[in-house]
Design a protein around this motif. Structure first.
Motif, PDB file in Angstrom:
ATOM      1  N   LEU A 132      31.321  71.211 -20.914  1.00  6.47           N
ATOM      2  CA  LEU A 132      30.451  71.022 -19.748  1.00  6.47           C
ATOM      3  C   LEU A 132      29.566  69.786 -19.879  1.00  6.47           C
ATOM      4  CD1 LEU A 132      29.563  74.751 -19.079  1.00  6.47           C
ATOM      5  CD2 LEU A 132      30.923  73.270 -17.630  1.00  6.47           C
ATOM      6  N   ARG A 152      24.123  73.487 -15.468  1.00  7.43           N
ATOM      7  CA  ARG A 152      25.290  73.476 -16.355  1.00  7.43           C
ATOM      8  C   ARG A 152      25.045  74.317 -17.609  1.00  7.43           C
ATOM      9  NH1 ARG A 152      26.751  67.655 -17.255  1.00  7.43           N
ATOM     10  NH2 ARG A 152      24.817  67.209 -16.163  1.00  7.43           N
ATOM     11  N   SER A 155      25.675  77.697 -16.539  1.00  7.70           N
ATOM     12  CA  SER A 155      27.118  77.941 -16.464  1.00  7.70           C
ATOM     13  C   SER A 155      27.685  78.209 -17.852  1.00  7.70           C
ATOM     14  CB  SER A 155      27.852  76.738 -15.867  1.00  7.70           C
ATOM     15  OG  SER A 155      27.343  76.414 -14.611  1.00  7.70           O
ATOM     16  N   LEU A 183      27.583  70.585 -10.271  1.00  7.06           N
ATOM     17  CA  LEU A 183      27.739  71.991 -10.638  1.00  7.06           C
ATOM     18  C   LEU A 183      29.137  72.493 -10.257  1.00  7.06           C
ATOM     19  CD1 LEU A 183      26.542  74.678 -11.669  1.00  7.06           C
ATOM     20  CD2 LEU A 183      26.156  75.217  -9.274  1.00  7.06           C
ATOM     21  N   SER A 186      31.567  71.485 -12.622  1.00  2.00           N
ATOM     22  CA  SER A 186      31.587  72.312 -13.846  1.00  2.00           C
ATOM     23  C   SER A 186      32.243  73.662 -13.594  1.00  2.00           C
ATOM     24  CB  SER A 186      30.215  72.528 -14.487  1.00  2.00           C
ATOM     25  OG  SER A 186      29.186  72.027 -13.780  1.00  2.00           O
TER      26      SER A 186
END
Ligand SMILES: Nc1ncnc2c1ncn2[C@@H]1O[C@H](COP(=O)(O)OP(=O)(O)O)[C@@H](O)[C@H]1O
Ligand SMILES: [Mg+2]
Length: 255
Positions: A132, A152, A155, A183, A186
């Protein structure tokens, strides 16, 4: 592909006899492992209720939900928290990072709770951070990161435990358009490279255009389904806008 989620004739009512809201009204669908599915609908159509029932945060009134073959609607509270920790990843609109922990610690926390070894934790956090592109912020605290970096990190935290399903409710809602795009890229990495199955609620057509399939809900019912297939993102976006206008109601709210 194998089925990871089955929502079977689910109803969710709020309130009581005199003042009943049917937030979900006989909704059924399935999601296969590896899919990236969006849920769209006007405000009040039941999107968050649906996600909360799937994430076991809320309980259904009727119907059943299976995740990875387990009937989550029949689990007891203690089994539920174990299930959530082991099988689900969450990405919240406001990131929900812990301010007193670094990015590394925020990501590692879920693995610590699962009692993984320090070696495994380090290996997993480093691997997901590389994917990421947040290796450079691992030592930073949330206040030292940009919105896109925080999202991120969030995430990474959602995926680091290898959950069966990652759930996100309006993940781009609080982001500017550049951070939203980062985003969503990702999410594509989580989905394509890391094999995550993602279910994302959004009222935004641009955000939804990153999905492979979109479920449209209206008044708690499944209204329509769109599959991206070989469409480019722009072509898919245009189809989404068409359905959104068919959905009626307050369009400004959906677009
Ligand atoms: N905790 C609750 N108590 C009572 N009504 C609720 C509750 N949560 C949601 N609702 C109602 O259920 C319907 C669906 O809400 P929600 O799932 O939040 O919609 P969406 O996320 O699509 O905007 C709305 O009519 C809302 O007012
Ligand atoms: Mg909502």
């Amino acid at each position: 592909m194998s089925e990871i989620l089955r929502v079977e004739d689910v109803e969710k009512y709020y309130g009581n006899k005199g003042n009943l809201t049917k937030a979900l009204n006989h909704i059924s669908f399935t999601v296969d492992s590896g899919e990236f599915v969006g849920v769209m609908g006007a405000s009040g159509s039941g999107k968050t209720t649906l996600l909360n029932c799937i994430s076991t945060i809320d309980t259904v009134t009727n119907g059943r939900i299976f995740i990875g073959g387990d009937n989550i609607t029949s689990l007891k509270p203690r089994q539920l928290s174990k299930f959530r920790r082991e099988q689900l990843g969450f990405i919240f609109q406001d990131f929900n990072l812990l301010d007193t922990l670094t990015a590394y610690e925020n990501i590692a926390l879920a693995l610590t709770i699962l009692k993984r070894s320090p070696k495994e934790i380090e290996r997993k956090v480093d691997a997901v951070a590389r994917q990421l592109d947040i290796t450079g912020v691992l030592k930073k605290y949330p206040y030292q990161m940009s919105g896109g970096q925080k999202q991120r990190v969030a995430s990474a935290r959602a995926i680091v435990t290898d959950p069966a399903l990652v759930l996100a409710d309006e993940p781009t809602g609080a982001l500017d358009s550049k951070s939203a795009q980062m985003l969503l890229e990702s999410f594509e990495t989580l989905n394509k490279t890391l094999g995550a199955t993602i279910m994302m609620v959004t009222h935004d057509a641009f955000t939804a255009s990153y999905c492979h399939r979109i479920l449209f809900i209206k008044d708690g019912k499944l209204f329509h389904e769109l599959i991206r297939g070989t469409d480019t993102r722009k072509q898919f976006f245009d189809k989404i806008i068409e359905v959104v206008s068919l959905l009626g109601g307050d369009n400004r709210d959906v677009i």
